[in-house]
Design a protein around this motif. Structure first.
Motif, PDB file in Angstrom:
ATOM      1  N   ARG A 140     -16.402 -47.801 -12.588  1.00 58.27           N
ATOM      2  CA  ARG A 140     -15.204 -47.757 -12.001  1.00 58.27           C
ATOM      3  C   ARG A 140     -14.737 -46.350 -11.186  1.00 58.27           C
ATOM      4  NH1 ARG A 140     -11.218 -51.435 -13.509  1.00 58.27           N
ATOM      5  NH2 ARG A 140     -11.766 -52.840 -15.247  1.00 58.27           N
ATOM      6  N   ASN A 141     -13.608 -46.203 -10.293  1.00 61.26           N
ATOM      7  CA  ASN A 141     -13.350 -45.180  -9.630  1.00 61.26           C
ATOM      8  C   ASN A 141     -14.688 -45.014  -8.295  1.00 61.26           C
ATOM      9  OD1 ASN A 141     -12.178 -43.901 -12.102  1.00 61.26           O
ATOM     10  ND2 ASN A 141     -11.045 -43.305 -10.337  1.00 61.26           N
ATOM     11  N   CYS A 154     -16.178 -51.969  -5.296  1.00 58.17           N
ATOM     12  CA  CYS A 154     -15.485 -50.578  -5.370  1.00 58.17           C
ATOM     13  C   CYS A 154     -14.354 -50.976  -6.725  1.00 58.17           C
ATOM     14  CB  CYS A 154     -14.423 -50.834  -4.148  1.00 58.17           C
ATOM     15  SG  CYS A 154     -15.397 -50.634  -2.427  1.00 58.17           S
ATOM     16  N   ASP A 155     -13.751 -49.964  -6.938  1.00 57.34           N
ATOM     17  CA  ASP A 155     -12.874 -49.989  -8.065  1.00 57.34           C
ATOM     18  C   ASP A 155     -11.698 -51.071  -7.914  1.00 57.34           C
ATOM     19  OD1 ASP A 155     -10.296 -49.398  -9.800  1.00 57.34           O
ATOM     20  OD2 ASP A 155     -11.793 -47.804 -10.784  1.00 57.34           O
ATOM     21  N   PHE A 173     -17.320 -53.912 -14.408  1.00 56.14           N
ATOM     22  CA  PHE A 173     -17.141 -52.623 -14.391  1.00 56.14           C
ATOM     23  C   PHE A 173     -17.442 -51.898 -15.556  1.00 56.14           C
ATOM     24  CE2 PHE A 173     -15.288 -54.726 -10.785  1.00 56.14           C
ATOM     25  CZ  PHE A 173     -15.500 -53.912  -9.769  1.00 56.14           C
ATOM     26  N   ALA A 176     -15.310 -44.967 -15.606  1.00 54.56           N
ATOM     27  CA  ALA A 176     -15.841 -44.108 -14.935  1.00 54.56           C
ATOM     28  C   ALA A 176     -16.518 -42.892 -15.890  1.00 54.56           C
ATOM     29  CB  ALA A 176     -14.858 -43.474 -14.048  1.00 54.56           C
ATOM     30  N   GLY A 217     -13.159 -42.834  -3.899  1.00 57.42           N
ATOM     31  CA  GLY A 217     -12.570 -43.490  -5.227  1.00 57.42           C
ATOM     32  C   GLY A 217     -11.912 -42.513  -5.943  1.00 57.42           C
TER      33      GLY A 217
END
Length: 421
Positions: A140-141, A154-155, A173, A176, A217
């Motif tokens: 994530r991010n 993408c997040d 995902f 992060a 992000g």
């Protein structure tokens, strides 16, 4: 109607509203590290035109390369034809790239290079008789571009593309990475990704990740051990590793490529932005021989992608000249000097009530605020201070051209401090 009024009425700019657009400033010229406005201001560029203009503006070697090529031919189709500029830039890319990358697919933008990378991964497994390996995993991010396959990685919550979620391919995902660069690595960082690999490796085609710095992000700078573990997981579970070096490539993080911080090589790597020194759009997707041959096994026997402007000779000529400048290795001392000055000055912002965190790596300086900033107000402040800085959300960040002087860099950091006071 003057230029600015026409622009405001009829021209759409990135990430802005057609109803209530952010203000725009008309540029009439640029040289070195300065952008010249129609209203007379000369602004120190803190953005390298979104990471790209690493050598500054109006560079004589890049200008010469463009002039020389345009007098010969500016474009020919790349289907069935080739030319020296494309060969030059690909030779230089492979000489610089991490070990094992041996094939180059030239694309027209960073987002397209990500699309190409994802298609390579999916076609690779389909041609190995494993069409079940069709999903991508990513932290994530992350941010990888605005086209559809790129948006899908993408997040999904904090990214800019939640509106399109019902049209995007569903991906996997992981949380992060939380351990910052320079901290002691926490094993807890990698556990969720390990669990995803263990549960889903049979359907995973690739892991895509921005090495060391997650850019749009959140400008997050994470520990290299996380990336090293990503490589190990991909090897263990037979998953391809895609490194998105579009923003981090060509010295920005203090290494030629971000993945060098972790001493790993990807199976597929995307580059763009600084590839042409910010002169024009060009990107590339590089891969290993195994991936290239695997993509072309069985039906259809070819890689089904071919941009009209693939291998544009004008862009390739300028890119080759830009890579020549990088190969002289002056960037290393330049980036080290920028990093040292940012580390000495930017943490002063931590004394400000509005500021949550300060992060520096290579020629990247980030000030994160507690609340989203007023972009239009800050931009007016920056222009008045004689600098060009483009904040977003809670981030006021700079990634100046490598040729910036200490005095010009001080103007940037002073302007950030003053704006957030």
């Amino acid at each position: 109607m003057n230029n600015i009024d026409f622009d405001k009425r009829h021209i759409w700019h990135p990430y802005t509203s057609a109803v209530n657009p952010l203000p725009c400033y008309e540029v009439t010229g640029a040289a070195g590290t300065e952008i010249h406005l129609a209203t007379g201001e000369k602004l120190v560029d803190g953005m390298s035109s979104w990471w790209a203009a690493i050598h500054g503006y109006n560079h004589p070697a890049l200008n010469a390369a463009a002039h020389q090529q345009i007098d010969k031919f500016s474009h020919v189709m790349f289907g069935g034809l080739t030319h020296e500029p494309a060969i030059d830039v690909c030779q230089q890319l492979l000489a610089m790239a991490p070990a094992g990358l041996e094939r180059v697919f030239l694309a027209d933008s960073g987002s397209v290079s990500v699309e190409v990378a994802l298609k390579m991964a999916l076609q690779y497994w389909a041609c190995q008789g494993r069409p079940d390996k069709h999903k991508i995993v990513t932290p994530r991010n992350g941010y990888h571009g605005d086209t559809f396959a790129a948006m899908s990685v993408c997040d999904p919550v904090n990214g800019m593309h939640s509106l399109f979620s019902n049209m995007l391919a569903p991906q996997l995902f992981a949380p992060a990475p939380q351990t910052q660069f320079g901290q002691t690595f926490s094993e807890d960082d990698i556990l969720p990704l390990e669990e995803l690999f263990d549960s889903h490796h049979h359907e995973l085609a690739a892991l895509i990740i921005e090495p060391i710095v997650q850019g749009a992000g959140g400008m997050r700078i994470y520990h290299p051990e996380y990336l090293r573990r990503c490589r190990q997981l991909c090897d263990q579970y037979d998953v391809l590793l895609i490194c998105d070096e579009i923003a981090t490539g060509f010295g920005r993080t203090g290494k030629l490529f971000g993945c060098e911080h972790a001493q790993i090589s990807p199976d597929i790597m995307c580059v763009g932005k600084a590839l042409t020194g910010g002169y024009m759009t060009l990107a590339a997707t590089m891969c290993t021989e195994d991936v290239a041959l695997g993509v072309c096994q069985g039906e259809p026997g070819v890689f089904m992608h071919g941009p009209t402007y693939m291998g544009n000779p004008l862009a390739c000529s300028v890119a080759a000249a830009s890579l020549n400048i990088i190969a002289q290795n002056n960037w290393q001392k330049q980036v080290e000097a920028i990093e040292a000055q940012l580390k000495a000055t930017l943490p002063d912002c931590l004394s400000l009530a509005a500021v949550k965190d300060v992060r520096v790596l290579g020629a990247i300086g980030v000030v994160e605020t507690h609340h989203s900033v007023d972009v239009a107000r800050l931009q007016r402040h920056f222009v008045k201070a004689g600098v060009w800085i483009r904040p977003f959300n809670k981030l006021v960040y700079i990634m100046p051209p490598y040729i910036i002087t200490p005095d010009a860099l001080t103007r940037l950091t002073d302007a950030i401090y003053d704006a957030l006071s």
